[in-house]
Design a protein around this motif. Structure first.
Motif, PDB file in Angstrom:
ATOM      1  N   ARG A 102       0.808  -1.218   0.000  1.00 28.65           N
ATOM      2  CA  ARG A 102       0.000   0.000   0.000  1.00 28.65           C
ATOM      3  C   ARG A 102       0.845   1.274   0.000  1.00 28.65           C
ATOM      4  NH1 ARG A 102      -2.444  -4.069   0.735  1.00 28.65           N
ATOM      5  NH2 ARG A 102      -4.661  -4.369   0.565  1.00 28.65           N
ATOM      6  N   GLY A 103       2.167   1.096  -0.166  1.00 28.17           N
ATOM      7  CA  GLY A 103       3.044   2.256  -0.230  1.00 28.17           C
ATOM      8  C   GLY A 103       3.501   2.772   1.123  1.00 28.17           C
ATOM      9  N   TRP A 104       3.346   1.978   2.160  1.00 24.70           N
ATOM     10  CA  TRP A 104       3.722   2.393   3.506  1.00 24.70           C
ATOM     11  C   TRP A 104       4.962   1.627   3.977  1.00 24.70           C
ATOM     12  CZ3 TRP A 104      -1.837   0.828   5.079  1.00 24.70           C
ATOM     13  CH2 TRP A 104      -2.759   1.732   4.547  1.00 24.70           C
ATOM     14  N   SER A 105       5.948   1.490   3.107  1.00 28.16           N
ATOM     15  CA  SER A 105       7.121   0.688   3.455  1.00 28.16           C
ATOM     16  C   SER A 105       7.881   1.240   4.656  1.00 28.16           C
ATOM     17  CB  SER A 105       8.053   0.550   2.258  1.00 28.16           C
ATOM     18  OG  SER A 105       8.512   1.815   1.835  1.00 28.16           O
ATOM     19  N   HIS A 106       7.683   2.512   4.982  1.00 29.54           N
ATOM     20  CA  HIS A 106       8.361   3.095   6.140  1.00 29.54           C
ATOM     21  C   HIS A 106       7.889   2.493   7.464  1.00 29.54           C
ATOM     22  CE1 HIS A 106       4.737   5.398   5.474  1.00 29.54           C
ATOM     23  NE2 HIS A 106       4.813   5.870   6.714  1.00 29.54           N
ATOM     24  N   VAL A 107       6.762   1.764   7.441  1.00 31.08           N
ATOM     25  CA  VAL A 107       6.295   1.082   8.646  1.00 31.08           C
ATOM     26  C   VAL A 107       6.194  -0.428   8.430  1.00 31.08           C
ATOM     27  CG1 VAL A 107       5.137   3.061   9.685  1.00 31.08           C
ATOM     28  CG2 VAL A 107       3.876   1.613   8.076  1.00 31.08           C
ATOM     29  N   CYS A 108       6.959  -0.951   7.505  1.00 27.44           N
ATOM     30  CA  CYS A 108       6.974  -2.393   7.231  1.00 27.44           C
ATOM     31  C   CYS A 108       7.387  -3.158   8.497  1.00 27.44           C
ATOM     32  CB  CYS A 108       7.960  -2.691   6.107  1.00 27.44           C
ATOM     33  SG  CYS A 108       8.258  -4.463   5.848  1.00 27.44           S
ATOM     34  N   PRO A 109       6.567  -4.117   8.936  1.00 22.16           N
ATOM     35  CA  PRO A 109       6.921  -4.871  10.144  1.00 22.16           C
ATOM     36  C   PRO A 109       8.042  -5.881   9.912  1.00 22.16           C
ATOM     37  CG  PRO A 109       4.876  -5.697   9.227  1.00 22.16           C
ATOM     38  CD  PRO A 109       5.244  -4.489   8.412  1.00 22.16           C
ATOM     39  N   HIS A 110       8.444  -6.065   8.663  1.00 21.77           N
ATOM     40  CA  HIS A 110       9.488  -7.044   8.336  1.00 21.77           C
ATOM     41  C   HIS A 110      10.775  -6.362   7.872  1.00 21.77           C
ATOM     42  CE1 HIS A 110       6.165  -9.816   8.621  1.00 21.77           C
ATOM     43  NE2 HIS A 110       5.519  -9.122   7.708  1.00 21.77           N
ATOM     44  N   THR A 111      10.910  -5.083   8.173  1.00 19.65           N
ATOM     45  CA  THR A 111      12.089  -4.324   7.760  1.00 19.65           C
ATOM     46  C   THR A 111      13.363  -4.987   8.289  1.00 19.65           C
ATOM     47  OG1 THR A 111      10.891  -2.239   7.639  1.00 19.65           O
ATOM     48  CG2 THR A 111      13.260  -2.086   7.948  1.00 19.65           C
ATOM     49  N   ARG A 112      14.364  -5.030   7.418  1.00 21.74           N
ATOM     50  CA  ARG A 112      15.695  -5.548   7.778  1.00 21.74           C
ATOM     51  C   ARG A 112      16.675  -4.376   7.752  1.00 21.74           C
ATOM     52  NH1 ARG A 112      16.998  -9.108   3.456  1.00 21.74           N
ATOM     53  NH2 ARG A 112      18.788  -9.730   4.657  1.00 21.74           N
ATOM     54  N   TYR A 113      17.756  -4.516   8.511  1.00 17.93           N
ATOM     55  CA  TYR A 113      18.707  -3.432   8.674  1.00 17.93           C
ATOM     56  C   TYR A 113      20.135  -3.925   8.452  1.00 17.93           C
ATOM     57  CZ  TYR A 113      14.684  -1.542  11.178  1.00 17.93           C
ATOM     58  OH  TYR A 113      13.424  -1.126  11.512  1.00 17.93           O
ATOM     59  N   PRO A 114      20.930  -3.161   7.644  1.00 23.35           N
ATOM     60  CA  PRO A 114      22.359  -3.489   7.585  1.00 23.35           C
ATOM     61  C   PRO A 114      22.954  -3.345   8.985  1.00 23.35           C
ATOM     62  CG  PRO A 114      21.781  -1.772   5.974  1.00 23.35           C
ATOM     63  CD  PRO A 114      20.588  -1.985   6.852  1.00 23.35           C
ATOM     64  N   GLY A 115      23.862  -4.222   9.336  1.00 20.80           N
ATOM     65  CA  GLY A 115      24.489  -4.147  10.650  1.00 20.80           C
ATOM     66  C   GLY A 115      23.668  -4.751  11.762  1.00 20.80           C
ATOM     67  N   VAL A 116      22.474  -5.250  11.418  1.00 18.75           N
ATOM     68  CA  VAL A 116      21.616  -5.922  12.389  1.00 18.75           C
ATOM     69  C   VAL A 116      21.195  -7.274  11.812  1.00 18.75           C
ATOM     70  CG1 VAL A 116      19.448  -5.850  13.697  1.00 18.75           C
ATOM     71  CG2 VAL A 116      20.752  -3.740  13.315  1.00 18.75           C
ATOM     72  N   ASP A 117      20.513  -7.232  10.671  1.00 17.26           N
ATOM     73  CA  ASP A 117      19.984  -8.456  10.060  1.00 17.26           C
ATOM     74  C   ASP A 117      20.917  -9.056   9.007  1.00 17.26           C
ATOM     75  OD1 ASP A 117      17.407  -8.452  11.459  1.00 17.26           O
ATOM     76  OD2 ASP A 117      17.104  -6.582  10.371  1.00 17.26           O
ATOM     77  N   PHE A 118      21.854  -8.272   8.539  1.00 17.13           N
ATOM     78  CA  PHE A 118      22.908  -8.757   7.645  1.00 17.13           C
ATOM     79  C   PHE A 118      24.121  -7.851   7.856  1.00 17.13           C
ATOM     80  CE2 PHE A 118      20.025  -6.028   5.280  1.00 17.13           C
ATOM     81  CZ  PHE A 118      20.852  -5.147   4.587  1.00 17.13           C
ATOM     82  N   ASP A 119      25.285  -8.305   7.411  1.00 19.91           N
ATOM     83  CA  ASP A 119      26.517  -7.572   7.682  1.00 19.91           C
ATOM     84  C   ASP A 119      26.441  -6.130   7.209  1.00 19.91           C
ATOM     85  OD1 ASP A 119      27.840  -9.605   9.006  1.00 19.91           O
ATOM     86  OD2 ASP A 119      28.844 -10.352   7.211  1.00 19.91           O
ATOM     87  N   GLY A 120      26.937  -5.232   8.058  1.00 24.85           N
ATOM     88  CA  GLY A 120      26.906  -3.807   7.790  1.00 24.85           C
ATOM     89  C   GLY A 120      28.261  -3.253   7.390  1.00 24.85           C
ATOM     90  N   GLY A 121      28.415  -1.945   7.573  1.00 24.53           N
ATOM     91  CA  GLY A 121      29.532  -1.208   7.010  1.00 24.53           C
ATOM     92  C   GLY A 121      30.689  -0.884   7.933  1.00 24.53           C
ATOM     93  N   PHE A 122      30.792  -1.518   9.108  1.00 24.72           N
ATOM     94  CA  PHE A 122      31.975  -1.318   9.935  1.00 24.72           C
ATOM     95  C   PHE A 122      33.068  -2.275   9.458  1.00 24.72           C
ATOM     96  CE2 PHE A 122      29.815   0.465  14.048  1.00 24.72           C
ATOM     97  CZ  PHE A 122      29.508   1.617  13.369  1.00 24.72           C
ATOM     98  N   ALA A 123      33.394  -2.154   8.187  1.00 23.88           N
ATOM     99  CA  ALA A 123      34.404  -2.986   7.533  1.00 23.88           C
ATOM    100  C   ALA A 123      34.874  -2.239   6.288  1.00 23.88           C
ATOM    101  CB  ALA A 123      33.798  -4.342   7.143  1.00 23.88           C
ATOM    102  N   SER A 124      35.874  -2.762   5.635  1.00 22.43           N
ATOM    103  CA  SER A 124      36.398  -2.104   4.427  1.00 22.43           C
ATOM    104  C   SER A 124      35.442  -2.226   3.254  1.00 22.43           C
ATOM    105  CB  SER A 124      37.750  -2.699   4.051  1.00 22.43           C
ATOM    106  OG  SER A 124      38.668  -2.514   5.097  1.00 22.43           O
ATOM    107  N   PHE A 125      34.699  -3.325   3.188  1.00 26.14           N
ATOM    108  CA  PHE A 125      33.770  -3.588   2.092  1.00 26.14           C
ATOM    109  C   PHE A 125      32.487  -4.164   2.653  1.00 26.14           C
ATOM    110  CE2 PHE A 125      37.953  -3.803   0.199  1.00 26.14           C
ATOM    111  CZ  PHE A 125      37.804  -3.100  -0.981  1.00 26.14           C
TER     112      PHE A 125
END
Length: 174
Positions: A102-125
């Motif tokens: 419905r265009g309300w992705s900002h409140v998606c209950p399944h939102t994933r986050y870099p550095g939480v749900d998959f590897d994030g950017g505290f690395a060289s790549f």
């Protein structure tokens, strides 16, 4: 490459580890050479092992306030090229649930986050989906880009009519 990872549950549990750098990208992902990464309140929650952190599969490389240069793109990437500077949006909505459809992705209950749900950017790549990468003008420093992504990109994602104003918004945000 060196990476800051949450390796054990509970308070603390961070480690600076030598881990293999990603070398391949698939689908609509990009390989980003990290230029700057900021520490966020979420990183503090992870360090303290707050409720939000308990969803993590350990070990995970932290960091979602990130900017860098694209090194490589997957075969399904449409709008980005190697050499482009980008800032990462820190939210990856599922795109298929009721709210996303419905265009309300900002409140998606399944939102994933870099550095939480998959590897994030505290690395060289880091490898991230194209959908969280936002091109950054060259006049914006890597440090500013890492911080501005959180302020500007989310608004543009949820207010597409503002997209033509992107260069002016970057300048205004400084």
């Amino acid at each position: 490459m060196l990476a800051i990872r949450k390796i054990t549950p509970g308070h603390g549990g961070l480690s600076v580890d030598d881990v293999p750098a990603p070398t391949e990208v698939h689908g609509s992902n990009v390989l980003l050479k990290v230029e700057a990464a900021g520490i966020c309140g979420t990183d503090l929650l992870i360090y303290k092992w707050g409720d939000f952190a308990k969803r993590m599969k350990l070990p995970t490389v932290l960091g979602h306030e990130v900017s860098g240069v694209i090194e490589q793109v997957g075969p399904d990437v449409k709008g980005l090229k190697p050499g482009m500077r980008v800032s990462l949006e820190s939210h990856l909505p599922c795109g298929v649930c009721y709210t996303c459809r419905r265009g309300w992705s900002h409140v998606c209950p399944h939102t994933r986050y870099p550095g939480v749900d998959f590897d994030g950017g505290f690395a060289s790549f880091v490898v991230v989906p194209e959908s969280v990468c936002w091109p950054v003008p060259r006049e914006i420093s890597p440090l500013q880009a890492a911080m501005q992504g959180q302020q500007g990109c989310l608004r543009l994602r949820h207010c597409p009519s503002a997209a033509p104003c992107l260069p002016d918004l970057w300048r205004f945000a400084l």
